[in-house]
Design a protein around this motif. Structure first.
Motif, PDB file in Angstrom:
ATOM      1  N   ASP A  18       0.859  -1.187   0.000  1.00 22.32           N
ATOM      2  CA  ASP A  18       0.000   0.000   0.000  1.00 22.32           C
ATOM      3  C   ASP A  18       0.894   1.235   0.000  1.00 22.32           C
ATOM      4  O   ASP A  18       1.615   1.492   0.968  1.00 22.32           O
TER       5      ASP A  18
ATOM      6  N   ARG B  40       0.176   4.362   0.197  1.00 26.61           N
ATOM      7  CA  ARG B  40      -0.337   5.538   0.889  1.00 26.61           C
ATOM      8  C   ARG B  40       0.447   5.800   2.181  1.00 26.61           C
ATOM      9  O   ARG B  40       0.978   4.874   2.794  1.00 26.61           O
TER      10      ARG B  40
ATOM     11  N   PRO C 141      -9.190   2.031  -4.875  1.00 26.04           N
ATOM     12  CA  PRO C 141      -8.628   3.138  -4.086  1.00 26.04           C
ATOM     13  C   PRO C 141      -7.123   3.304  -4.267  1.00 26.04           C
ATOM     14  O   PRO C 141      -6.623   4.432  -4.248  1.00 26.04           O
ATOM     15  N   LEU C 142      -6.399   2.220  -4.469  1.00 29.43           N
ATOM     16  CA  LEU C 142      -4.953   2.343  -4.659  1.00 29.43           C
ATOM     17  C   LEU C 142      -4.628   2.993  -6.002  1.00 29.43           C
ATOM     18  O   LEU C 142      -3.709   3.817  -6.105  1.00 29.43           O
ATOM     19  N   LYS C 143      -5.394   2.649  -7.032  1.00 24.94           N
ATOM     20  CA  LYS C 143      -5.198   3.281  -8.339  1.00 24.94           C
ATOM     21  C   LYS C 143      -5.510   4.773  -8.272  1.00 24.94           C
ATOM     22  O   LYS C 143      -4.780   5.604  -8.830  1.00 24.94           O
ATOM     23  N   ALA C 144      -6.587   5.132  -7.564  1.00 23.65           N
ATOM     24  CA  ALA C 144      -6.951   6.542  -7.421  1.00 23.65           C
ATOM     25  C   ALA C 144      -5.858   7.312  -6.688  1.00 23.65           C
ATOM     26  O   ALA C 144      -5.531   8.449  -7.054  1.00 23.65           O
ATOM     27  N   PHE C 145      -5.263   6.698  -5.667  1.00 24.51           N
ATOM     28  CA  PHE C 145      -4.183   7.373  -4.937  1.00 24.51           C
ATOM     29  C   PHE C 145      -2.983   7.595  -5.847  1.00 24.51           C
ATOM     30  O   PHE C 145      -2.388   8.686  -5.840  1.00 24.51           O
ATOM     31  N   ARG C 146      -2.623   6.581  -6.621  1.00 19.58           N
ATOM     32  CA  ARG C 146      -1.465   6.725  -7.498  1.00 19.58           C
ATOM     33  C   ARG C 146      -1.703   7.804  -8.549  1.00 19.58           C
ATOM     34  O   ARG C 146      -0.791   8.564  -8.903  1.00 19.58           O
TER      35      ARG C 146
ATOM     36  N   ARG D 243      -3.654  10.473  -8.206  1.00 22.73           N
ATOM     37  CA  ARG D 243      -3.547  11.773  -7.519  1.00 22.73           C
ATOM     38  C   ARG D 243      -2.098  12.136  -7.242  1.00 22.73           C
ATOM     39  O   ARG D 243      -1.688  13.295  -7.420  1.00 22.73           O
ATOM     40  N   ALA D 244      -1.316  11.136  -6.831  1.00 23.66           N
ATOM     41  CA  ALA D 244       0.092  11.387  -6.555  1.00 23.66           C
ATOM     42  C   ALA D 244       0.843  11.780  -7.826  1.00 23.66           C
ATOM     43  O   ALA D 244       1.714  12.659  -7.801  1.00 23.66           O
TER      44      ALA D 244
ATOM     45  N   ASP E  48      -0.105  15.377  -8.635  1.00 19.90           N
ATOM     46  CA  ASP E  48       0.540  16.305  -7.712  1.00 19.90           C
ATOM     47  C   ASP E  48       2.016  16.493  -8.057  1.00 19.90           C
ATOM     48  O   ASP E  48       2.551  17.607  -7.919  1.00 19.90           O
TER      49      ASP E  48
END
Length: 258
Positions: A50, A52, A244-249, A251-252, A255
């Motif tokens: 993970d 995050r 959720p992990l794909k969405a975090f990546r 966003r990262a 950014d």
């Protein structure tokens, strides 16, 4: 060793229990942390599960709750000692290594059954409030292992009592239970895939399965093995946390480009 344990006073048993559980928690936790944050990534072995970040103050909270669990586990050694004093349980002082190994295997299987039952109960409406402190660690660390509400610690910490009443185990077989339990628990909470090439069903992939339990909250209630989740159809799919992990990546990535 069996006679020495039975001959200890109640205070000596509790003191020894505190030193034992505190010691193995710090040694196993720190070793797993160093392996997964320093050594294995440097060697290119395995991968983080993970990506995050940890929640603010997470490590402090985990260590605080773990300290309380260690207090309960350590002083709780008075209960197996009490069974011996009352004559409700006994130890097998002359057990050979074949018997000890067989007993450890039986206790490992029982540990998985006991863990699944109690873990599943902790996810019911009646008891889930006692499990939520543990699930505050969505991204887990080795120090999440004992990060329990006291009720959860009491439920999970009584694993050897019933077997002791049913059979006279070797002292070494019983001693192995907290050792392999904490070892596999640290692996399961390490947020690290030690064996990326094995299948999701392999028992070496336990860290993958428990990572998904924390990422998704429900499902994968088993400990090290998969037979209880298979039997009761509570096993998560390998890609259960992909969204959720794909969405975090994503966003990262955005950014980093701004």
């Amino acid at each position: 060793m069996a006679h020495a344990f039975a001959a200890l006073s109640a205070w000596q048993v509790m003191q020894a229990g505190l030193l034992f559980f505190g010691g193995i928690y710090l040694v196993f936790g720190a070793t797993t942390w160093l392996l997964t944050h320093r050594l294995l990534p440097a060697l290119g072995i395995g991968r983080r599960l993970d990506p995050r970040p940890l929640a603010p103050g997470q490590l402090r909270r985990e260590l605080t709750l773990s300290g309380l669990s260690i207090l309960l586990f350590g002083t709780g050694m008075i209960f197996p000692w009490g069974l011996l004093q009352l004559g409700w349980a006994g130890l097998a002082p002359d057990a050979g290594w074949p018997q000890i190994l067989a007993e450890i295997l039986v206790l490992m299987i029982w540990n998985d059954v006991h863990f699944w039952i109690n873990h599943r109960l902790l996810h019911t409406r009646l008891l889930r409030r006692f499990h939520l402190p543990h699930h505050r660690s969505v991204v887990t660390t080795p120090f999440s292992t004992y990060s329990f509400h006291p009720i959860e610690a009491l439920m999970l910490g009584n694993v050897i009592l019933l077997p002791m009443v049913l059979h006279d185990f070797s002292f070494w077989s019983l001693l192995a239970v907290p050792l392999f339990s904490l070892f596999f628990n640290c692996i399961g909470h390490a947020n690290y895939d030690f064996f990326p090439r094995v299948s999701y069903a392999h028992w070496f992939a336990a860290s993958r399965r428990h990572h998904l339990h924390h990422a998704c909250y429900n499902g994968n209630y088993g400990f090290q093995f998969t037979f209880m989740d298979r039997l009761f159809r509570t096993r998560l799919q390998a890609d259960a946390a992909a969204g959720p992990l794909k969405a975090f990546r994503q966003r990262a990535s955005l950014d980093s480009q701004t």
